[in-house]
Design a protein around this motif. Structure first.
Motif, PDB file in Angstrom:
ATOM      1  N   GLN A   2     -20.440   7.442   9.877  1.00  0.00           N
ATOM      2  CA  GLN A   2     -20.070   6.463  10.892  1.00  0.00           C
ATOM      3  C   GLN A   2     -18.874   5.601  10.489  1.00  0.00           C
ATOM      4  O   GLN A   2     -18.418   4.778  11.277  1.00  0.00           O
ATOM      5  CB  GLN A   2     -21.268   5.530  11.168  1.00  0.00           C
ATOM      6  CG  GLN A   2     -22.477   6.238  11.736  1.00  0.00           C
ATOM      7  CD  GLN A   2     -23.508   5.244  12.237  1.00  0.00           C
ATOM      8  OE1 GLN A   2     -23.179   4.377  13.064  1.00  0.00           O
ATOM      9  NE2 GLN A   2     -24.727   5.346  11.737  1.00  0.00           N
ATOM     10  N   ALA A   3     -18.378   5.825   9.275  1.00  0.00           N
ATOM     11  CA  ALA A   3     -17.338   4.934   8.753  1.00  0.00           C
ATOM     12  C   ALA A   3     -16.085   4.955   9.611  1.00  0.00           C
ATOM     13  O   ALA A   3     -15.468   3.906   9.857  1.00  0.00           O
ATOM     14  CB  ALA A   3     -17.006   5.327   7.316  1.00  0.00           C
ATOM     15  N   GLU A   4     -15.701   6.136  10.103  1.00  0.00           N
ATOM     16  CA  GLU A   4     -14.461   6.213  10.879  1.00  0.00           C
ATOM     17  C   GLU A   4     -14.567   5.390  12.150  1.00  0.00           C
ATOM     18  O   GLU A   4     -13.612   4.715  12.556  1.00  0.00           O
ATOM     19  CB  GLU A   4     -14.153   7.673  11.209  1.00  0.00           C
ATOM     20  CG  GLU A   4     -12.817   7.852  11.920  1.00  0.00           C
ATOM     21  CD  GLU A   4     -12.466   9.313  12.114  1.00  0.00           C
ATOM     22  OE1 GLU A   4     -11.453   9.587  12.774  1.00  0.00           O
ATOM     23  OE2 GLU A   4     -13.210  10.175  11.599  1.00  0.00           O
ATOM     24  N   ALA A   5     -15.731   5.428  12.788  1.00  0.00           N
ATOM     25  CA  ALA A   5     -15.915   4.655  14.021  1.00  0.00           C
ATOM     26  C   ALA A   5     -16.135   3.179  13.728  1.00  0.00           C
ATOM     27  O   ALA A   5     -15.667   2.305  14.487  1.00  0.00           O
ATOM     28  CB  ALA A   5     -17.103   5.212  14.813  1.00  0.00           C
ATOM     29  N   LEU A   6     -16.789   2.877  12.632  1.00  0.00           N
ATOM     30  CA  LEU A   6     -17.079   1.480  12.303  1.00  0.00           C
ATOM     31  C   LEU A   6     -15.874   0.739  11.755  1.00  0.00           C
ATOM     32  O   LEU A   6     -15.777  -0.487  11.912  1.00  0.00           O
ATOM     33  CB  LEU A   6     -18.233   1.419  11.289  1.00  0.00           C
ATOM     34  CG  LEU A   6     -19.577   1.958  11.765  1.00  0.00           C
ATOM     35  CD1 LEU A   6     -20.597   1.939  10.623  1.00  0.00           C
ATOM     36  CD2 LEU A   6     -20.105   1.115  12.936  1.00  0.00           C
ATOM     37  N   ARG A   7     -14.989   1.460  11.086  1.00  0.00           N
ATOM     38  CA  ARG A   7     -13.786   0.867  10.472  1.00  0.00           C
ATOM     39  C   ARG A   7     -14.144  -0.364   9.649  1.00  0.00           C
ATOM     40  O   ARG A   7     -13.695  -1.479   9.927  1.00  0.00           O
ATOM     41  CB  ARG A   7     -12.757   0.526  11.544  1.00  0.00           C
ATOM     42  CG  ARG A   7     -12.252   1.771  12.268  1.00  0.00           C
ATOM     43  CD  ARG A   7     -11.484   1.438  13.524  1.00  0.00           C
ATOM     44  NE  ARG A   7     -10.246   0.764  13.231  1.00  0.00           N
ATOM     45  CZ  ARG A   7      -9.388   0.330  14.166  1.00  0.00           C
ATOM     46  NH1 ARG A   7      -9.695   0.500  15.439  1.00  0.00           N
ATOM     47  NH2 ARG A   7      -8.291  -0.276  13.825  1.00  0.00           N
ATOM     48  N   PRO A   8     -14.947  -0.184   8.623  1.00  0.00           N
ATOM     49  CA  PRO A   8     -15.433  -1.339   7.850  1.00  0.00           C
ATOM     50  C   PRO A   8     -14.331  -2.079   7.116  1.00  0.00           C
ATOM     51  O   PRO A   8     -14.475  -3.268   6.825  1.00  0.00           O
ATOM     52  CB  PRO A   8     -16.419  -0.700   6.867  1.00  0.00           C
ATOM     53  CG  PRO A   8     -15.973   0.716   6.738  1.00  0.00           C
ATOM     54  CD  PRO A   8     -15.445   1.087   8.078  1.00  0.00           C
ATOM     55  N   ARG A  48      -5.828   2.855   7.195  1.00  0.00           N
ATOM     56  CA  ARG A  48      -4.870   3.606   8.018  1.00  0.00           C
ATOM     57  C   ARG A  48      -3.437   3.245   7.650  1.00  0.00           C
ATOM     58  O   ARG A  48      -2.581   4.119   7.519  1.00  0.00           O
ATOM     59  CB  ARG A  48      -5.139   3.321   9.493  1.00  0.00           C
ATOM     60  CG  ARG A  48      -4.156   3.994  10.440  1.00  0.00           C
ATOM     61  CD  ARG A  48      -4.505   3.699  11.901  1.00  0.00           C
ATOM     62  NE  ARG A  48      -3.492   4.242  12.791  1.00  0.00           N
ATOM     63  CZ  ARG A  48      -2.367   3.617  13.123  1.00  0.00           C
ATOM     64  NH1 ARG A  48      -2.123   2.386  12.623  1.00  0.00           N
ATOM     65  NH2 ARG A  48      -1.496   4.171  13.945  1.00  0.00           N
ATOM     66  N   GLU A  49      -3.162   1.950   7.495  1.00  0.00           N
ATOM     67  CA  GLU A  49      -1.808   1.523   7.135  1.00  0.00           C
ATOM     68  C   GLU A  49      -1.391   2.080   5.773  1.00  0.00           C
ATOM     69  O   GLU A  49      -0.265   2.556   5.593  1.00  0.00           O
ATOM     70  CB  GLU A  49      -1.736  -0.011   7.118  1.00  0.00           C
ATOM     71  CG  GLU A  49      -1.776  -0.653   8.479  1.00  0.00           C
ATOM     72  CD  GLU A  49      -0.532  -0.324   9.284  1.00  0.00           C
ATOM     73  OE1 GLU A  49       0.581  -0.345   8.710  1.00  0.00           O
ATOM     74  OE2 GLU A  49      -0.663  -0.026  10.480  1.00  0.00           O
ATOM     75  N   LEU A  50      -2.316   2.028   4.820  1.00  0.00           N
ATOM     76  CA  LEU A  50      -1.985   2.543   3.495  1.00  0.00           C
ATOM     77  C   LEU A  50      -1.739   4.051   3.544  1.00  0.00           C
ATOM     78  O   LEU A  50      -0.819   4.553   2.898  1.00  0.00           O
ATOM     79  CB  LEU A  50      -3.113   2.221   2.511  1.00  0.00           C
ATOM     80  CG  LEU A  50      -2.900   2.726   1.068  1.00  0.00           C
ATOM     81  CD1 LEU A  50      -1.643   2.119   0.451  1.00  0.00           C
ATOM     82  CD2 LEU A  50      -4.126   2.398   0.206  1.00  0.00           C
ATOM     83  N   ALA A 109      -8.896   9.229   1.471  1.00  0.00           N
ATOM     84  CA  ALA A 109     -10.140   9.246   2.243  1.00  0.00           C
ATOM     85  C   ALA A 109     -11.358   9.256   1.326  1.00  0.00           C
ATOM     86  O   ALA A 109     -12.356   8.551   1.577  1.00  0.00           O
ATOM     87  CB  ALA A 109     -10.164  10.457   3.174  1.00  0.00           C
ATOM     88  N   GLU A 110     -11.296  10.035   0.261  1.00  0.00           N
ATOM     89  CA  GLU A 110     -12.409  10.077  -0.688  1.00  0.00           C
ATOM     90  C   GLU A 110     -12.585   8.727  -1.390  1.00  0.00           C
ATOM     91  O   GLU A 110     -13.712   8.285  -1.639  1.00  0.00           O
ATOM     92  CB  GLU A 110     -12.168  11.181  -1.717  1.00  0.00           C
ATOM     93  CG  GLU A 110     -12.277  12.589  -1.132  1.00  0.00           C
ATOM     94  CD  GLU A 110     -11.913  13.645  -2.150  1.00  0.00           C
ATOM     95  OE1 GLU A 110     -11.642  13.283  -3.327  1.00  0.00           O
ATOM     96  OE2 GLU A 110     -11.891  14.845  -1.794  1.00  0.00           O
ATOM     97  N   PHE A 111     -11.471   8.068  -1.692  1.00  0.00           N
ATOM     98  CA  PHE A 111     -11.562   6.754  -2.327  1.00  0.00           C
ATOM     99  C   PHE A 111     -12.272   5.753  -1.428  1.00  0.00           C
ATOM    100  O   PHE A 111     -13.181   5.025  -1.866  1.00  0.00           O
ATOM    101  CB  PHE A 111     -10.172   6.241  -2.694  1.00  0.00           C
ATOM    102  CG  PHE A 111     -10.137   4.784  -3.029  1.00  0.00           C
ATOM    103  CD1 PHE A 111     -10.592   4.326  -4.260  1.00  0.00           C
ATOM    104  CD2 PHE A 111      -9.658   3.845  -2.116  1.00  0.00           C
ATOM    105  CE1 PHE A 111     -10.584   2.968  -4.572  1.00  0.00           C
ATOM    106  CE2 PHE A 111      -9.632   2.498  -2.417  1.00  0.00           C
ATOM    107  CZ  PHE A 111     -10.092   2.058  -3.647  1.00  0.00           C
ATOM    108  N   TRP A 112     -11.876   5.689  -0.162  1.00  0.00           N
ATOM    109  CA  TRP A 112     -12.484   4.726   0.756  1.00  0.00           C
ATOM    110  C   TRP A 112     -13.967   5.040   0.967  1.00  0.00           C
ATOM    111  O   TRP A 112     -14.794   4.119   1.092  1.00  0.00           O
ATOM    112  CB  TRP A 112     -11.746   4.719   2.094  1.00  0.00           C
ATOM    113  CG  TRP A 112     -10.355   4.175   2.037  1.00  0.00           C
ATOM    114  CD1 TRP A 112      -9.205   4.832   2.326  1.00  0.00           C
ATOM    115  CD2 TRP A 112      -9.972   2.845   1.659  1.00  0.00           C
ATOM    116  NE1 TRP A 112      -8.118   4.006   2.154  1.00  0.00           N
ATOM    117  CE2 TRP A 112      -8.559   2.766   1.747  1.00  0.00           C
ATOM    118  CE3 TRP A 112     -10.670   1.715   1.255  1.00  0.00           C
ATOM    119  CZ2 TRP A 112      -7.841   1.630   1.448  1.00  0.00           C
ATOM    120  CZ3 TRP A 112      -9.968   0.556   0.957  1.00  0.00           C
ATOM    121  CH2 TRP A 112      -8.575   0.522   1.051  1.00  0.00           C
TER     122      TRP A 112
END
Length: 610
Positions: free
Chosen positions: A247-253, A259-261, A216-219
């Motif tokens: 907003q990153a979680e909702a935006l899913r940039p 998520r898959e990783l 999560a910190e990497f992303w």
């Protein structure tokens, strides 16, 4: 005449009693030449070795008949038998350690592996092959070819550190392909990618990292950097980037790639590192148990098993099989208690290898980390305009950077079409070999007494009435004890206090339980704390020397003299006859009665004067 005949009968009876009490004179003249030869071959001085048998009242361990051993010889041979058994146990443990170390190097060469042992001359030797329990006996003084135990030669064909190799290959692929595909989007953030791979390695090696938080910190860091690079014409202060991160979680940039990783990497890395740590814990348990010393009662029993036949002038007599098993089952009672948790650990290790296969398996995931990273950057580029609009909607219009290039000047770079790494077949081979070898050593602890007592080592090949039963040549009648400490309560050869288990071994049983629980959690995909607890003092029990139901069985210690001659039948006697007959061929009267009998016989036999 009647009185004189009666006197002669008394004289004959007295002579028979004297012969019975003192032994046959012919036996006293038996030579000790063979014993002297064997004793000298072991490196001992022959200066105190008798030429012929002497009375054995001085013996403390061996039966006190006529003997070729002095007190010093008995002590020397007792020390030698103790050392030989300890060496045999260490050799057996080292071979098991070597197998585990070989497997550990194959899967994870980054971990410190154990040195490959060489089997010393003159003791037990266990050859490593397809079946890991192939022991052979090498007589004292006989040379053992060292090449028989060359573990390195056997494992040289296997690639070392397979999991590390997969991760390194993924990073090398990333470094080779990302610059051309993503240009500055990668090159200006290369350190972030290197740090990610470094943290994945640390996590795999057992560092106290939470993988989901690490990813999560990497992303989050990558999104901040790439969004700024994609919008050089905008001024993006820290508070604006903080709003972007929220907003990153909702935006899913980055699309579905993070998520898959996260899902696949967590399961794969947990399974991989729990498996290799299981190998390490198993090896550590074997090493520590091998350092547990033999007790004094065991030493006495082993001396009687191995060398008392020499002292009694029958060095060619080899131990009866069941006699040997009872001695070693008593000596290794605590070690046998490892069996249940040892099996649980190896079963769990075999089970978790199921997580190594398929699209979510260890090989596919660890070797293809770069593919999810590529998919993430591709998704960010594809969704750039939509993402920018949503960020502005949520965080407001950022200020324009007057010194920055215009949006048209930043050309969009190409995309990388990632290809998943096909299975190489190497992992399948490694796992297949590991599973076979782990199954081979599942019964290591309970099979050790029988293995050390096999016919290839020290057992008699003669008929039952010609083997050494601890007292003489003859059958061995007692039943073989069960495995483990509690089953030694009636061991006829080794006095075992079942209320005092060895605490070092109890601690290792606890370590096996802990590692088994970790493996079971890892099988379910749960991230657990893999801090090394091999030296943790926890699990040592309450300190009162009792475990489970052992303390409820308060048993008085047996006296060493409680073993009757009935447990060792004499040659030529059936079991029923042996139960009615003592170990001697005739009763031994007290010596002070012999002169009295002679005096009475002479008094009756002399002429009577009127």
């Amino acid at each position: 005449m009647e009185l004189r005949a009666r006197g002669w009968w008394l004289l004959c009876a007295a002579a028979a009693l004297v012969a019975c009490a003192r032994g046959d004179p012919a036996s006293k003249s038996r030579s000790c030449g063979e014993v002297r030869q064997i004793y000298g071959a072991k490196g001992f001085s022959l200066s105190d070795v008798p030429q012929a048998e002497i009375s054995g009242e001085h013996l403390r361990i061996c039966p006190q008949g006529y003997t070729c051993c002095t007190s010093e010889m008995e002590e020397n041979l007792a020390n030698r038998s103790h050392a030989e058994l300890e060496t045999a146990l260490r050799d057996s443990s080292r071979v098991l350690q070597a197998m585990l170390a070989t497997q550990l190097r194959s899967f994870d060469g980054s971990r410190e592996s154990l040195p490959v042992p060489r089997s010393p001359q003159g003791h037990f030797h266990r050859a490593v092959g397809p079946q890991l329990l192939a022991y052979t006996w090498v007589a004292v003084g006989q040379k053992l070819p060292l090449c028989d135990l060359d573990i390195d030669a056997q494992s040289s064909a296997l690639p070392a550190d397979h999991f590390q190799h997969l991760l390194n290959d993924s990073e090398r692929t990333l470094q080779a392909t990302f610059p051309g595909a993503f240009g500055e989007l990668y090159t200006q953030n290369a350190r972030a990618f290197r740090d990610l791979y470094s943290e994945l390695r640390l996590y795999y090696r057992g560092a106290n990292l939470h993988l989901e938080e690490t990813l999560a910190e990497f992303w989050a860091r990558l999104l901040e950097r790439l969004f700024k690079q994609l919008h050089p014409q905008l001024l993006l202060p820290d508070d604006y980037l903080d709003c972007l991160g929220k907003q990153a979680e909702a935006l899913r940039p980055f699309g579905e790639a993070p998520r898959e990783l996260r899902l696949r990497a967590t399961r794969a890395f947990v399974a991989a590192r729990s498996f290799v740590q299981g190998l390490g814990v198993a090896s550590d348990v074997v090493r520590k148990v091998a350092q547990v010393p033999l007790g004094p009662e065991c030493s006495r029993a082993v001396m009687k098993l191995v060398y008392c036949a020499h002292c009694l002038g029958v060095p060619g007599a080899r131990p009866c099989p069941d006699y040997c098993r009872n001695v070693l089952k008593g000596c290794l009672a605590n070690q046998a208690d490892l069996d249940a948790e040892w099996r649980n650990l190896l079963d769990s290790m075999v089970l978790i290898t199921d997580k190594f296969w398929g699209t979510s398996g260890v090989e596919s995931v660890i070797g293809s980390v770069h593919t999810w990273l590529a998919e993430a950057i591709n998704a960010l580029q594809d969704n750039r305009d939509t993402l920018t609009a949503k960020v502005i909607q949520g965080c407001g219009n950022p200020k324009v950077n007057p010194q920055g290039p215009g949006p048209e000047e930043k050309r969009r770079r190409g995309k990388l079409a990632p290809r998943e790494r096909p299975p190489s077949g190497t992992l399948e081979k490694l796992v297949s070999e590991a599973k076979a070898q782990l199954r081979d050593v599942q019964d290591f602890w309970i099979s050790l007494p029988g293995t050390l007592c096999s016919e290839k080592m020290a057992l008699s090949t003669a008929s039952d009435d010609r083997c050494w039963n601890g007292m003489a040549r003859g059958r061995y009648l007692p039943e073989v004890m069960g495995d483990g400490l509690a089953n030694q309560i009636n061991n006829p050869e080794v006095e075992v206090d079942i209320t005092k288990p060895d605490m070092t071994i109890r601690q290792q049983i606890m370590q096996l339980k802990i590692m088994t629980n970790r493996l079971r959690s890892a099988y379910n995909g749960n991230d657990v704390d893999f801090q090394d607890a091999s030296d943790d003092g926890s699990g040592s029990g309450s300190g009162d020397g009792c475990l489970d139901d052992l303390c409820s069985r308060k048993v008085s210690r047996k006296s060493s003299s409680s073993r009757t001659p009935l447990t060792h039948a004499l040659p030529g006697l059936s079991e029923q006859e042996g139960q009615k007959t003592s170990a001697a061929s005739c009763p031994q009267p007290p010596t002070f009665l012999l002169p009295l009998l002679l005096f009475l016989a002479l008094t009756v036999a002399r002429p009577r004067w009127r």
